[in-house]
Design a protein around this motif. Structure first.
Motif, mmCIF file in Angstrom:
data_model
loop_
_atom_site.group_PDB
_atom_site.id
_atom_site.type_symbol
_atom_site.label_atom_id
_atom_site.label_comp_id
_atom_site.label_asym_id
_atom_site.label_seq_id
_atom_site.Cartn_x
_atom_site.Cartn_y
_atom_site.Cartn_z
ATOM 1 N N GLY A 125 -7.583 6.238 8.607
ATOM 2 C CA GLY A 125 -8.609 5.270 8.969
ATOM 3 C C GLY A 125 -8.325 3.852 8.520
ATOM 4 N N LEU A 126 -7.062 3.549 8.196
ATOM 5 C CA LEU A 126 -6.720 2.199 7.750
ATOM 6 C C LEU A 126 -6.539 1.254 8.928
ATOM 7 C CD1 LEU A 126 -4.079 2.928 4.982
ATOM 8 C CD2 LEU A 126 -6.331 1.936 4.659
ATOM 9 N N LEU A 127 -7.031 0.040 8.773
ATOM 10 C CA LEU A 127 -6.720 -0.997 9.742
ATOM 11 C C LEU A 127 -5.258 -1.372 9.574
ATOM 12 C CD1 LEU A 127 -9.804 -3.363 9.474
ATOM 13 C CD2 LEU A 127 -9.216 -1.852 11.351
ATOM 14 N N VAL A 128 -4.564 -1.558 10.676
ATOM 15 C CA VAL A 128 -3.150 -1.921 10.641
ATOM 16 C C VAL A 128 -3.021 -3.335 11.183
ATOM 17 C CG1 VAL A 128 -0.840 -1.359 11.450
ATOM 18 C CG2 VAL A 128 -2.482 0.481 11.000
ATOM 19 N N MET A 158 -8.781 -6.261 -2.696
ATOM 20 C CA MET A 158 -8.255 -5.510 -1.591
ATOM 21 C C MET A 158 -6.890 -4.969 -1.997
ATOM 22 S SD MET A 158 -7.226 -7.606 1.932
ATOM 23 C CE MET A 158 -6.867 -9.213 1.285
ATOM 24 N N ARG A 159 -6.645 -3.725 -1.711
ATOM 25 C CA ARG A 159 -5.343 -3.095 -1.970
ATOM 26 C C ARG A 159 -4.612 -3.000 -0.636
ATOM 27 N NH1 ARG A 159 -4.122 1.644 -6.105
ATOM 28 N NH2 ARG A 159 -4.313 -0.195 -7.425
ATOM 29 N N ILE A 160 -3.432 -3.601 -0.590
ATOM 30 C CA ILE A 160 -2.680 -3.715 0.662
ATOM 31 C C ILE A 160 -1.404 -2.892 0.575
ATOM 32 C CG2 ILE A 160 -1.609 -5.309 2.299
ATOM 33 C CD1 ILE A 160 -3.201 -7.571 0.760
ATOM 34 N N LEU A 161 -1.205 -2.053 1.590
ATOM 35 C CA LEU A 161 0.038 -1.305 1.741
ATOM 36 C C LEU A 161 0.861 -1.995 2.816
ATOM 37 C CD1 LEU A 161 2.046 1.062 1.585
ATOM 38 C CD2 LEU A 161 0.479 2.371 3.037
ATOM 39 N N GLY A 162 2.022 -2.510 2.442
ATOM 40 C CA GLY A 162 2.937 -3.123 3.389
ATOM 41 C C GLY A 162 4.034 -2.139 3.755
ATOM 42 N N ILE A 163 4.400 -2.127 5.019
ATOM 43 C CA ILE A 163 5.444 -1.221 5.508
ATOM 44 C C ILE A 163 6.493 -2.025 6.259
ATOM 45 C CG2 ILE A 163 5.967 0.736 7.041
ATOM 46 C CD1 ILE A 163 4.221 1.767 4.903
ATOM 47 N N ASP A 164 7.755 -1.795 5.907
ATOM 48 C CA ASP A 164 8.899 -2.341 6.642
ATOM 49 C C ASP A 164 9.589 -1.147 7.300
ATOM 50 O OD1 ASP A 164 10.950 -4.078 7.556
ATOM 51 O OD2 ASP A 164 12.187 -3.498 5.845
ATOM 52 N N VAL A 180 2.936 -1.739 -2.306
ATOM 53 C CA VAL A 180 1.486 -1.803 -2.479
ATOM 54 C C VAL A 180 1.172 -2.877 -3.510
ATOM 55 C CG1 VAL A 180 -0.603 -0.514 -3.108
ATOM 56 C CG2 VAL A 180 1.313 0.671 -1.979
ATOM 57 N N ILE A 181 0.236 -3.753 -3.146
ATOM 58 C CA ILE A 181 -0.234 -4.790 -4.067
ATOM 59 C C ILE A 181 -1.755 -4.827 -4.055
ATOM 60 C CG2 ILE A 181 1.825 -6.240 -3.780
ATOM 61 C CD1 ILE A 181 0.086 -8.108 -1.997
ATOM 62 N N ASP A 182 -2.313 -5.336 -5.124
ATOM 63 C CA ASP A 182 -3.739 -5.646 -5.174
ATOM 64 C C ASP A 182 -3.868 -7.153 -5.047
ATOM 65 O OD1 ASP A 182 -4.654 -3.041 -5.516
ATOM 66 O OD2 ASP A 182 -4.528 -3.132 -7.705
ATOM 67 N N ALA A 183 -4.809 -7.590 -4.228
ATOM 68 C CA ALA A 183 -5.041 -9.021 -4.030
ATOM 69 C C ALA A 183 -6.510 -9.313 -4.303
ATOM 70 C CB ALA A 183 -4.677 -9.429 -2.611
ATOM 71 N N THR A 225 -1.969 6.079 -3.287
ATOM 72 C CA THR A 225 -2.289 4.698 -3.679
ATOM 73 C C THR A 225 -3.647 4.204 -3.199
ATOM 74 O OG1 THR A 225 -1.153 3.758 -1.751
ATOM 75 C CG2 THR A 225 0.162 4.082 -3.768
ATOM 76 N N SER A 226 -4.271 4.882 -2.258
ATOM 77 C CA SER A 226 -5.600 4.521 -1.725
ATOM 78 C C SER A 226 -5.727 3.048 -1.315
ATOM 79 C CB SER A 226 -6.689 4.847 -2.748
ATOM 80 O OG SER A 226 -6.651 6.206 -3.088
ATOM 81 N N PRO A 227 -4.879 2.581 -0.398
ATOM 82 C CA PRO A 227 -5.012 1.188 0.052
ATOM 83 C C PRO A 227 -6.282 1.004 0.880
ATOM 84 C CG PRO A 227 -3.406 2.340 1.401
ATOM 85 C CD PRO A 227 -3.806 3.294 0.301
ATOM 86 N N THR A 228 -6.780 -0.225 0.921
ATOM 87 C CA THR A 228 -7.953 -0.528 1.746
ATOM 88 C C THR A 228 -7.550 -1.097 3.101
ATOM 89 O OG1 THR A 228 -8.123 -2.690 0.674
ATOM 90 C CG2 THR A 228 -9.485 -0.902 -0.221
#
Length: 181
Positions: free
Chosen positions: A96-99, A1-7, A17-20, A59-62
């Motif tokens: 269309g990303l889940l937040v 899963m590729r995660i985009l974190g926003i502060d 952005v990280i891959d987990a 970055t194409s996060p999931t």
């Protein structure tokens, strides 16, 4: 899963952005969107919206994770921060990303082990967990910490939801004002 974190912030919005994959975390990219302070509010929000959209495209996060607003002593500051969060959320929803939302306490507890950790502790743990060569900037570190928090908490929450027989959060999307599965 590729995660985009926003502060989110009206002056500086951090992203990371990280891959987990299981417990393995890998750094992809991070940075700070610097919003010009001399612009009208609508233009400042558009800077956040446009930049988050571009980050998602590049970055194409999931999935995405966003820090929740806390109510502080200054209601005007809280309202402005909420508007910055809204601009970021719209950009994420646009793709269309889940937040997923996490409080600062949850993020710090997940990354440092202490919900009241100092910013420097968060930066040091993000550097350690992602095996970065240097200390990340404060806004980037907070965004990366948000993504790390989701990597730790998200899969567990999904398993608990599934065990309770509730609909999966992954399958829910907001389309034309309706929640669909």
């Amino acid at each position: 899963m590729r995660i985009l974190g926003i502060d989110p912030g009206l002056r500086r919005t951090g992203f990371g952005v990280i891959d987990a994959q299981g417990s393995h975390l890998q750094y992809v990219t991070s940075g700070t969107i610097v919003v010009p302070a001399d612009e009208p509010l609508a233009q400042r929000l558009k800077v956040i919206l446009d930049n988050v959209r571009e980050i998602v495209r590049e970055t194409s996060p999931t999935v995405s994770a966003l820090e929740k607003v806390f109510v502080n002593t200054n209601p005007t500051s809280t309202l402005l921060l909420g508007q910055a969060r809204g601009a970021a959320m719209c950009a994420l929803a646009d793709h269309g990303l889940l937040v997923h939302e996490y409080t600062a306490l949850q993020i710090k507890k997940s990354v440092v082990g202490n919900g009241h950790a100092a910013k420097e502790q968060v930066q040091a743990m993000v550097q350690h967990l992602l095996q970065l060569n240097g200390l990340p900037a404060a806004d980037s570190a907070d965004a990366l910490a948000c993504a790390i928090c989701h990597a730790h908490i998200g899969p567990m929450a999904d398993r608990l939801t599934q065990a309770a027989g509730l609909p999966s959060r992954r399958g829910l999307r907001l389309r034309a004002g309706r929640l669909t599965g």
